[in-house]
Design an enzyme around this catalytic site. Structure first.
Site: not given
Length: 195
Positions: A78, A115
């Site tokens: 984006r 993560e």
């Protein structure tokens, strides 16, 4: 700046008029996506709204007009939408920063921690010249992992980050603070606190 349609004997024409429309009102929130407890900020509703998208780009153009910028670097995907529209309006070049293996010519990359593992972003080796003033653009800053990696990549190639620019900031996730701790200037058009 908004554009209003007016009709007359010669057909439709567009007339400029000022707007204070908050772009935040054009961003959809999707609860529990991609996992329970997350409030996902969906910018596609802003992009599909011609007035909202124009106001977004015009606000950024107003901010960066007169600022020394050689290139705008947009983060996949984006960031390509916002960054390329802004680059066009400012009359500067656009650099795509992509995920690993997506660019056709010789690339340079930067690995960063997720993560549960690592990821890699890349750009072409000839995308930036030593000393280029680069505006880094993406739609949203959350934890800041990708933006930090992109800024490190640009600087490793000799570019100078003018500012890190986002449409949306999620300040509670710490990305803005993380970039600022590294000495980067950060700007966003709106923020959603508490999510």
């Amino acid at each position: 700046m908004l554009w209003s349609e007016t009709s007359g004997m010669t057909g439709i024409r567009f007339v400029k008029r000022e707007s204070r429309m908050p772009i935040k009102s054009r961003i959809r929130t999707i609860p529990h996506y991609p996992k329970h407890g997350v409030m996902f900020r969906d910018i596609t509703t802003l992009f599909k709204d011609p007035v909202g998208f124009r106001v977004t780009i015009n606000e950024l153009v107003n901010r960066y007009t007169g600022v020394k910028i050689d290139r705008i670097a947009g983060i996949e995907a984006r960031g390509f939408i916002v960054g390329s529209a802004l680059a066009f309006q400012l009359g500067v070049g656009f650099i795509p920063i992509r995920k690993k293996g997506k660019l056709p010519a010789e690339t340079v990359g930067h690995d960063y921690e997720l993560e549960y593992g690592t990821d890699r972003i890349e750009m072409h080796v000839d995308a930036i010249s030593q000393g280029d003033q680069v505006l880094l653009v993406d739609d949203l800053i959350a934890t800041g992992g990708t933006a930090v990696a992109a800024s490190d990549l640009i600087e490793s190639m000799g570019g100078k980050i003018v500012e890190c620019c986002f449409v949306i900031d999620l300040p509670d996730l710490g990305g803005r603070a993380r970039l600022e701790k590294l000495g980067q200037k950060v700007f966003s058009l709106c923020e959603f606190k508490g999510d």
